[in-house]
Motif scaffolding. Structure first.
Motif, PDB file in Angstrom:
ATOM      1  N   SER A   1      58.337 -13.503  22.923  1.00 47.02           N
ATOM      2  CA  SER A   1      58.446 -11.851  23.132  1.00 47.02           C
ATOM      3  C   SER A   1      59.667 -11.541  22.401  1.00 47.02           C
ATOM      4  N   LEU A   2      59.651 -10.328  21.866  1.00 47.18           N
ATOM      5  CA  LEU A   2      60.887  -9.863  21.301  1.00 47.18           C
ATOM      6  C   LEU A   2      62.077  -9.674  21.943  1.00 47.18           C
ATOM      7  N   ARG A   3      63.205  -9.727  21.714  1.00 46.41           N
ATOM      8  CA  ARG A   3      64.483  -9.498  22.529  1.00 46.41           C
ATOM      9  C   ARG A   3      64.439  -8.054  22.790  1.00 46.41           C
ATOM     10  N   HIS A   4      65.202  -7.863  23.989  1.00 38.81           N
ATOM     11  CA  HIS A   4      65.642  -6.554  24.541  1.00 38.81           C
ATOM     12  C   HIS A   4      65.975  -5.664  23.189  1.00 38.81           C
ATOM     13  N   GLY A   5      65.598  -4.516  23.182  1.00 40.92           N
ATOM     14  CA  GLY A   5      65.842  -3.753  21.937  1.00 40.92           C
ATOM     15  C   GLY A   5      65.486  -4.020  20.558  1.00 40.92           C
ATOM     16  N   ALA A   6      64.823  -5.140  20.337  1.00 36.91           N
ATOM     17  CA  ALA A   6      64.529  -5.304  19.147  1.00 36.91           C
ATOM     18  C   ALA A   6      63.404  -4.434  18.571  1.00 36.91           C
ATOM     19  N   ALA A   7      62.279  -3.993  19.284  1.00 38.62           N
ATOM     20  CA  ALA A   7      61.222  -3.351  18.717  1.00 38.62           C
ATOM     21  C   ALA A   7      61.858  -1.897  18.382  1.00 38.62           C
ATOM     22  N   GLU A   8      62.786  -1.471  19.016  1.00 39.75           N
ATOM     23  CA  GLU A   8      63.489  -0.091  18.743  1.00 39.75           C
ATOM     24  C   GLU A   8      64.163  -0.047  17.554  1.00 39.75           C
ATOM     25  N   ARG A   9      65.024  -1.324  17.321  1.00 40.00           N
ATOM     26  CA  ARG A   9      65.716  -1.452  16.166  1.00 40.00           C
ATOM     27  C   ARG A   9      64.846  -1.837  14.817  1.00 40.00           C
ATOM     28  N   LEU A  10      63.666  -2.307  14.991  1.00 40.59           N
ATOM     29  CA  LEU A  10      62.772  -2.348  13.713  1.00 40.59           C
ATOM     30  C   LEU A  10      62.146  -1.124  13.518  1.00 40.59           C
ATOM     31  N   ILE A  11      61.732  -0.374  14.600  1.00 40.44           N
ATOM     32  CA  ILE A  11      61.233   0.861  14.240  1.00 40.44           C
ATOM     33  C   ILE A  11      62.369   1.897  13.708  1.00 40.44           C
ATOM     34  N   THR A  12      63.572   1.913  13.967  1.00 39.56           N
ATOM     35  CA  THR A  12      64.531   2.762  13.269  1.00 39.56           C
ATOM     36  C   THR A  12      64.973   2.124  11.900  1.00 39.56           C
ATOM     37  N   ASP A  13      64.833   0.860  11.574  1.00 41.02           N
ATOM     38  CA  ASP A  13      65.184   0.296  10.539  1.00 41.02           C
ATOM     39  C   ASP A  13      63.939   0.614   9.419  1.00 41.02           C
ATOM     40  N   ALA A  14      62.855   0.647   9.863  1.00 40.08           N
ATOM     41  CA  ALA A  14      61.654   0.965   8.958  1.00 40.08           C
ATOM     42  C   ALA A  14      61.645   2.369   8.389  1.00 40.08           C
ATOM     43  N   GLY A  15      62.395   3.233   9.176  1.00 39.01           N
ATOM     44  CA  GLY A  15      62.390   4.607   8.583  1.00 39.01           C
ATOM     45  C   GLY A  15      61.421   5.641   9.058  1.00 39.01           C
ATOM     46  N   GLU A  16      61.439   6.865   8.282  1.00 39.71           N
ATOM     47  CA  GLU A  16      60.577   7.721   8.453  1.00 39.71           C
ATOM     48  C   GLU A  16      59.676   8.264   7.182  1.00 39.71           C
ATOM     49  N   THR A  17      58.536   8.846   7.330  1.00 44.56           N
ATOM     50  CA  THR A  17      58.009   9.617   6.108  1.00 44.56           C
ATOM     51  C   THR A  17      58.853  11.133   5.777  1.00 44.56           C
ATOM     52  N   SER A  18      58.287  11.498   4.796  1.00 40.90           N
ATOM     53  CA  SER A  18      59.062  12.711   4.540  1.00 40.90           C
ATOM     54  C   SER A  18      58.669  13.916   5.354  1.00 40.90           C
TER      55      SER A  18
END
Length: 214
Positions: free
Chosen positions: A45-62
């Motif tokens: 499994s992912l470490r605690h907080g890893a999913a949130e970090r990956l999502i934030t790092d991936a960024g957003e669309t315009s």
């Protein structure tokens, strides 16, 4: 918790290629599975907080929509676990035109090619750095088990380690025997003075050595 360069680069590539990048998502999954900063020690499994970090790092669309979701993370990890061999993902790419087609199919099973080694999408430099990191962890973990000034991993044969282990076990057995004798003697001393622990050792021993002592 950091996100490695390879994961960042794959995210950028996937964002550009949209739904057709099956192989990139497979590589992303394998890269994350091998990242000790993101995955738990068990690797399940992912470490605690890893999913949130990956999502934030991936960024957003315009338009402000996140480019990565937790469900998408799990799909990429499932893809990597379903296809540990490169030939398997090649078969999947042949049979399914887009990533979403593969998801709908439920990641069907494919047999790897005979004698094929498990895939490792990391570069040679990334593999080298990971080996160095693991070796550093290995050295830290051995502190206290073996005297590292005498037993150098690169020069010590397992025969030498085995001899040291055998000697250590003999010493431990001797220490354990002495400890049992020590405890029995102390308990007899304490009983001789009826639990009065202010009495000196010499006085207690005299009482214990007294033939009149029961």
């Amino acid at each position: 918790m950091k996100v490695s360069g390879p994961v960042k680069r794959l995210n950028q590539k996937i964002a550009r290629s949209e739904s057709a990048s099956i192989e990139d998502r497979w590589r992303w999954g394998h890269t994350v599975l091998r990242d000790p900063h993101l995955m738990s020690e068990s690797g399940k499994s992912l470490r605690h907080g890893a999913a949130e970090r990956l999502i934030t790092d991936a960024g957003e669309t315009s338009a402000g929509k996140t480019l990565l979701s937790e469900s998408e993370i799990q799909r990429r990890l499932r893809c990597a676990r379903s296809y540990p061999y490169a030939s398997q993902i090649r078969h999947a790419m042949t049979d399914f035109g887009t990533w979403f087609d593969l998801i709908k199919a439920g990641f069907p099973t494919y047999e790897p090619e005979p004698g094929e080694e498990p895939a490792d999408p990391r570069t040679k430099e990334e593999i080298r750095r990971e080996r160095e990191r693991r070796y550093a962890v290995f050295l830290r973990e051995q502190v206290g088990l073996f005297p590292m000034e005498d037993y150098i991993p690169e020069r010590t044969a397992l025969k030498e380690l085995g001899e040291f282990v055998a000697r250590s076990e003999e010493m431990s057995a001797s220490f354990e025997k002495t400890a049992r004798r020590r405890r029995a003697y102390y308990d007899e001393l304490a009983a001789a003075v009826d639990g009065d622990l202010t009495v000196s050792w010499a006085q207690a021993h005299q009482l214990l050595d007294d033939p009149r002592h029961p």
